[in-house]
Design an enzyme around this catalytic site. Structure first.
Site, PDB file in Angstrom:
ATOM      1  N   ASP A 199       0.799  -1.194  -0.017  1.00  0.00           N
ATOM      2  CA  ASP A 199      -0.055   0.136   0.152  1.00  0.00           C
ATOM      3  C   ASP A 199       0.985   1.144   0.021  1.00  0.00           C
ATOM      4  O   ASP A 199       0.501   2.297  -0.547  1.00  0.00           O
ATOM      5  CB  ASP A 199      -0.959  -0.039   1.149  1.00  0.00           C
ATOM      6  CG  ASP A 199      -0.220  -0.191   2.656  1.00  0.00           C
ATOM      7  OD1 ASP A 199       0.872  -0.617   2.530  1.00  0.00           O
ATOM      8  OD2 ASP A 199      -0.682   0.104   3.452  1.00  0.00           O
ATOM      9  N   PHE A 207       0.104  12.079   7.100  1.00  0.00           N
ATOM     10  CA  PHE A 207      -0.245  10.691   7.609  1.00  0.00           C
ATOM     11  C   PHE A 207      -1.512  10.234   6.918  1.00  0.00           C
ATOM     12  O   PHE A 207      -2.429  10.912   7.244  1.00  0.00           O
ATOM     13  CB  PHE A 207      -0.508  10.874   9.179  1.00  0.00           C
ATOM     14  CG  PHE A 207      -0.683   9.565   9.854  1.00  0.00           C
ATOM     15  CD1 PHE A 207       0.552   9.282  10.864  1.00  0.00           C
ATOM     16  CD2 PHE A 207      -1.495   8.719   9.541  1.00  0.00           C
ATOM     17  CE1 PHE A 207       0.440   8.063  11.422  1.00  0.00           C
ATOM     18  CE2 PHE A 207      -1.466   7.523  10.068  1.00  0.00           C
ATOM     19  CZ  PHE A 207      -0.246   6.993  11.376  1.00  0.00           C
ATOM     20  N   ARG A 265      -8.838   1.565   8.032  1.00  0.00           N
ATOM     21  CA  ARG A 265      -8.569   0.473   6.888  1.00  0.00           C
ATOM     22  C   ARG A 265      -9.851   0.774   6.102  1.00  0.00           C
ATOM     23  O   ARG A 265      -9.585   0.412   4.766  1.00  0.00           O
ATOM     24  CB  ARG A 265      -8.238  -0.674   7.343  1.00  0.00           C
ATOM     25  CG  ARG A 265      -6.814  -0.751   8.063  1.00  0.00           C
ATOM     26  CD  ARG A 265      -6.308  -2.228   8.095  1.00  0.00           C
ATOM     27  NE  ARG A 265      -5.251  -2.678   9.200  1.00  0.00           N
ATOM     28  CZ  ARG A 265      -4.050  -2.419   8.949  1.00  0.00           C
ATOM     29  NH1 ARG A 265      -3.596  -2.024   7.720  1.00  0.00           N
ATOM     30  NH2 ARG A 265      -3.094  -2.634   9.997  1.00  0.00           N
ATOM     31  N   ASP A 319       7.523   3.711   2.587  1.00  0.00           N
ATOM     32  CA  ASP A 319       7.778   5.016   3.190  1.00  0.00           C
ATOM     33  C   ASP A 319       9.245   4.946   3.507  1.00  0.00           C
ATOM     34  O   ASP A 319       9.948   5.757   2.804  1.00  0.00           O
ATOM     35  CB  ASP A 319       6.882   4.726   4.563  1.00  0.00           C
ATOM     36  CG  ASP A 319       6.934   5.998   5.412  1.00  0.00           C
ATOM     37  OD1 ASP A 319       6.472   7.013   5.122  1.00  0.00           O
ATOM     38  OD2 ASP A 319       7.516   5.994   6.589  1.00  0.00           O
ATOM     39  N   ASP A 379      -3.694   2.090   7.820  1.00  0.00           N
ATOM     40  CA  ASP A 379      -4.543   2.228   9.240  1.00  0.00           C
ATOM     41  C   ASP A 379      -3.784   3.313  10.050  1.00  0.00           C
ATOM     42  O   ASP A 379      -2.829   3.759   9.881  1.00  0.00           O
ATOM     43  CB  ASP A 379      -4.390   0.947   9.905  1.00  0.00           C
ATOM     44  CG  ASP A 379      -2.938   0.662  10.519  1.00  0.00           C
ATOM     45  OD1 ASP A 379      -1.846   0.587   9.862  1.00  0.00           O
ATOM     46  OD2 ASP A 379      -2.900   0.482  11.755  1.00  0.00           O
ATOM     47  N   LYS A 400       6.236   7.819  -0.811  1.00  0.00           N
ATOM     48  CA  LYS A 400       6.333   8.881   0.048  1.00  0.00           C
ATOM     49  C   LYS A 400       8.092   9.264  -0.044  1.00  0.00           C
ATOM     50  O   LYS A 400       8.722   8.762   0.933  1.00  0.00           O
ATOM     51  CB  LYS A 400       6.120   8.833   1.527  1.00  0.00           C
ATOM     52  CG  LYS A 400       4.805   9.289   1.764  1.00  0.00           C
ATOM     53  CD  LYS A 400       4.661   9.512   3.454  1.00  0.00           C
ATOM     54  CE  LYS A 400       3.271   9.449   4.296  1.00  0.00           C
ATOM     55  NZ  LYS A 400       3.398   9.127   5.655  1.00  0.00           N
TER      56      LYS A 400
END
Ligand code: PRP
Length: 188
Positions: free
Chosen positions: A105, A157, A170, A108, A164, A136
């Site tokens: 998903d 965020f 979610r 990061d 989540d 990101k």
């Protein structure tokens, strides 16, 4: 319930990427994958838990033969400073000499996909690529680039569509930005 206080309160989650934009982008990503993997058999490896909503939508647009097997992996430590990874489910399908696409998903710090990539590469697949819904890049701590990216986003965020905050949100149909002090510098 309707009163002045509730009307004035900022919503907890602001829409960042709408359900409609997600749907359109997933169709585009599937188009790229269908072009690149036409006629080939591919093992899709989503990472639990965050990738399940994304892969559920993506897989239904893929035209080539697919096998599906998840890896369970989760970071532990504090929410904002990942200290390590724990694997909660290993692959059950053999991937030696097979085409593999890892699905996640969000990319990061890069620690999760880097570790998964290393683990799967050791199993000697014919090819190994990565597809992430969100990237990101400003948060990267280890070098890692995905082969297919849905959206490149700033350091918000993000919750919803599988992502989540403390296991909540979610189920949102869209990707939202969480309005809370705890979002600063957070991972997802
Ligand atoms: C999240 C997300 C990615 C990973 C990305 O998983 O689903 O897999 O973090 O972060 P990184 O690039 O900094 O490694 P998490 O460990 O929170 O578990 P979850 O998928 O169950 O939410």
């Amino acid at each position: 319930m309707s009163n002045t206080a509730t009307r004035r309160r900022r919503p907890e989650v602001e829409t960042l990427i709408s359900e409609r934009r997600i749907k359109r982008r997933i169709e585009e990503l599937a188009g790229l994958l269908n072009r690149d993997y036409a006629g080939r058999e591919v093992v899709l490896v989503p990472l639990l838990n965050g990738a399940i909503v994304f892969v559920a939508d993506l897989i239904r647009h893929l035209d080539f033969p697919v096998f599906l097997d998840c890896i369970g992996v989760s970071s532990y430590g504090s929410r904002t400073v990942p200290e390590g990874l724990v694997f909660t489910k290993e692959l059950r399908i053999g991937i030696r000499k097979r085409e593999v696409i890892v699905i996640d998903d969000i990319l990061d710090t890069g620690r999760t996909l880097k570790a998964v990539h290393r683990r799967l590469q050791a199993l000697k697949p014919a090819s190994l690529r990565t597809c992430t819904l969100l990237d990101k890049p400003s948060r990267r701590q280890v070098p890692f680039e995905a082969d297919y990216i849905g959206f490149t986003i700033p350091d918000h965020f993000v919750v919803g569509y599988g992502l989540d905050f403390d296991e909540r949100y979610r189920n949102l149909r869209y990707l939202g930005r969480l309005n809370t002090e705890t979002s600063t510098g957070s991972k997802a």
